[in-house]
Motif scaffolding. Structure first.
Motif, PDB file in Angstrom:
ATOM      1  N   ASN A  21       0.795  -1.243   0.000  1.00 17.25           N
ATOM      2  CA  ASN A  21       0.000   0.000   0.000  1.00 17.25           C
ATOM      3  C   ASN A  21       0.818   1.278   0.000  1.00 17.25           C
ATOM      4  O   ASN A  21       0.249   2.363   0.091  1.00 17.25           O
ATOM      5  CB  ASN A  21      -0.942   0.022   1.214  1.00 17.25           C
ATOM      6  CG  ASN A  21      -0.213   0.275   2.525  1.00 17.25           C
ATOM      7  OD1 ASN A  21       0.884  -0.240   2.751  1.00 17.25           O
ATOM      8  ND2 ASN A  21      -0.813   1.058   3.401  1.00 17.25           N
ATOM      9  N   ARG A  24       0.605   3.363  -4.894  1.00 17.40           N
ATOM     10  CA  ARG A  24      -0.606   2.812  -5.507  1.00 17.40           C
ATOM     11  C   ARG A  24      -0.292   2.258  -6.893  1.00 17.40           C
ATOM     12  O   ARG A  24       0.286   2.950  -7.739  1.00 17.40           O
ATOM     13  CB  ARG A  24      -1.672   3.899  -5.610  1.00 17.40           C
ATOM     14  CG  ARG A  24      -3.040   3.395  -6.084  1.00 17.40           C
ATOM     15  CD  ARG A  24      -3.982   4.571  -6.290  1.00 17.40           C
ATOM     16  NE  ARG A  24      -4.183   5.325  -5.074  1.00 17.40           N
ATOM     17  CZ  ARG A  24      -5.148   5.104  -4.183  1.00 17.40           C
ATOM     18  NH1 ARG A  24      -6.001   4.126  -4.393  1.00 17.40           N
ATOM     19  NH2 ARG A  24      -5.247   5.848  -3.107  1.00 17.40           N
ATOM     20  N   GLN A  29      -3.784  -2.811  -5.670  1.00 14.64           N
ATOM     21  CA  GLN A  29      -5.232  -2.602  -5.603  1.00 14.64           C
ATOM     22  C   GLN A  29      -5.946  -3.951  -5.642  1.00 14.64           C
ATOM     23  O   GLN A  29      -6.888  -4.203  -4.878  1.00 14.64           O
ATOM     24  CB  GLN A  29      -5.703  -1.723  -6.764  1.00 14.64           C
ATOM     25  CG  GLN A  29      -5.141  -0.310  -6.757  1.00 14.64           C
ATOM     26  CD  GLN A  29      -5.628   0.491  -5.574  1.00 14.64           C
ATOM     27  OE1 GLN A  29      -6.761   0.940  -5.533  1.00 14.64           O
ATOM     28  NE2 GLN A  29      -4.769   0.653  -4.581  1.00 14.64           N
ATOM     29  N   ASN A  32      -5.398  -5.826  -2.216  1.00 13.22           N
ATOM     30  CA  ASN A  32      -6.231  -5.305  -1.129  1.00 13.22           C
ATOM     31  C   ASN A  32      -7.688  -5.718  -1.305  1.00 13.22           C
ATOM     32  O   ASN A  32      -8.366  -6.048  -0.328  1.00 13.22           O
ATOM     33  CB  ASN A  32      -6.101  -3.784  -1.055  1.00 13.22           C
ATOM     34  CG  ASN A  32      -4.895  -3.330  -0.254  1.00 13.22           C
ATOM     35  OD1 ASN A  32      -4.992  -3.010   0.920  1.00 13.22           O
ATOM     36  ND2 ASN A  32      -3.729  -3.304  -0.895  1.00 13.22           N
ATOM     37  N   SER A 272      -8.339  10.068  -8.691  1.00 13.39           N
ATOM     38  CA  SER A 272      -8.941   8.869  -8.115  1.00 13.39           C
ATOM     39  C   SER A 272     -10.441   9.065  -8.002  1.00 13.39           C
ATOM     40  O   SER A 272     -10.967  10.158  -8.248  1.00 13.39           O
ATOM     41  CB  SER A 272      -8.337   8.573  -6.733  1.00 13.39           C
ATOM     42  OG  SER A 272      -8.614   9.635  -5.828  1.00 13.39           O
TER      43      SER A 272
END
Length: 387
Positions: A21, A24, A29, A32, A272
């Motif tokens: 983490n 990014r 991603q 997670n 994002s």
């Protein structure tokens, strides 16, 4: 005697990541989201990864720091773990996993597999990044065959390899990998990436006219994403007089290098959430010349947003794009062929629209719950297999 089939609540998964983490990227991603799914299904998970004081986002699940050093070759934003020191080994022994999942063929991954082998623990590896392709971007291409052999040995040490699509399975088999392989695909946030998020007013605010055909780039700005080829193609389009505007969505260590080569491009920086969805839907085509992808999350996100894709005919893209229907697949370094494909989409708004619609329809099949359940099912199959 065949062991009884395990249920998810019996699983204790130790997940090892080189970057869970702190920066990014598509790989972490996916990891997670997988951990979130596992926890929701009753699996016990503990993650081991280098960390920093300024992570890109909060981790999902319990995260144990592994000591690491900055990566060389000008990529100090990434960390290289120094193996499994005694403190981490004690934590791992106390956690007592029955599955070790390694996501990177680095020193940490090798040490984790060694620990699993020494302790009779089943092991799974997921393939996220084509590291063997990276070296030529840093003038070290001569080591590529050696790296491929190392990766082949690494993946043959596990009970199951998880790959994101059929093209990656073919690549591993071509290397000679004999371990069992399962597909752990990827999903999309369908609410975020949708054609309805297209925003012409937002484009105008960036200085992009309504009539400008916008070529989008989405991703971390690093050379291995094909930035040099992208820039050569833009210059070819300019030489041909093909109208276009380049919109670069993302940031990274090669930003200034890339900006010098596409000086007329609009750079949004890192985006994002819904801002990212709006930016992607506001392009007219997505150009992805990268040959380093194992899947290509950005490709499915563009498709889901109703944007046709021009991409390298390489792993990842060949599993996602239907040539001539949802976009075009092009020989990886053929600048003229890339320019031809983009020019064709620019010149034909009807083709642009039908390709976008076809891509959106195809992208509806990519869902995180389905993809992550496939990974969990692979864990259960590994545990149920005879020792």
């Amino acid at each position: 005697m065949q062991p009884p089939d395990p249920d998810p609540s019996q699983l204790r998964v130790a997940l090892f990541s080189g970057n869970y983490n702190y920066v990014r990227d598509g790989a972490n991603q996916a990891l997670n989201l997988l951990v979130g799914h596992l926890l929701a299904q009753g699996v016990t998970v503990r993650v081991y990864s280098p960390t920093t004081c300024t992570p890109a986002f909060p981790p999902t699940g319990d995260l144990v720091d592994v000591p690491a050093l900055p990566m060389p070759f000008g990529r100090g934003e990434y960390r290289v773990a120094r193996g499994l020191p005694a403190r981490v080994r004690r934590d791992l022994a106390a956690f007592a996993p029955n599955i070790v999942h390694v996501s990177t063929p680095d020193l940490l991954g090798h040490r984790a597999l060694g620990w699993a082998e020494a302790n009779g623990v089943r092991a799974v590896a997921s393939f996220h990044t084509r590291f063997e392709t990276y070296f030529r971007y840093y003038k070290l291409g001569f080591v590529t065959p050696f790296i491929e052999r190392l990766m082949k040995r690494f993946y043959d040490r596990v009970d199951r390899v998880l790959v994101p699509g059929p093209s990656m399975e073919r690549l591993l088999r071509d290397w000679g990998v004999t371990a069992p392989i399962s597909v752990w695909s990827r999903g999309i946030d369908h609410a975020r990436f949708d054609p309805g998020r297209r925003d012409m007013a937002w484009r105008r605010a960036l200085g992009i006219a309504d009539a400008d055909p916008v070529i989008g780039f989405l991703g971390r700005l690093v050379k291995e994403k094909g930035l040099s080829i992208f820039a050569h193609v833009v210059r070819e389009l300019e030489a041909r007089g093909v109208p276009h505007k380049v919109l670069v969505i993302g940031d990274g260590p090669a930003r200034d290098w890339f900006a010098c080569r596409v000086p007329d491009a609009v750079f949004t920086g890192f985006l994002s959430g819904d801002d990212l969805g709006r930016a992607v839907a506001s392009t007219d085509m997505f150009f992805n010349p990268s040959v380093t992808e194992t899947f290509g999350n950005v490709t499915t996100e563009a498709m889901c947003a109703g944007v046709p894709v021009v991409a390298a005919r390489a792993t990842g893209a060949v599993d996602l794009i239907e040539h001539g229907v949802t976009g075009f697949l092009v020989p990886p370094r053929d600048v003229g062929a890339y320019a031809d494909a983009i020019a064709r989409i620019v010149a034909d708004p009807a083709l642009r629209r039908t390709m976008g619609e076809a891509g959106h329809a195809r992208a509806l099949a990519y869902r995180w719950d389905t993809a992550n359940q496939a990974a969990l099912d692979a864990y259960l199959e590994v545990m149920a297999a005879p020792a």
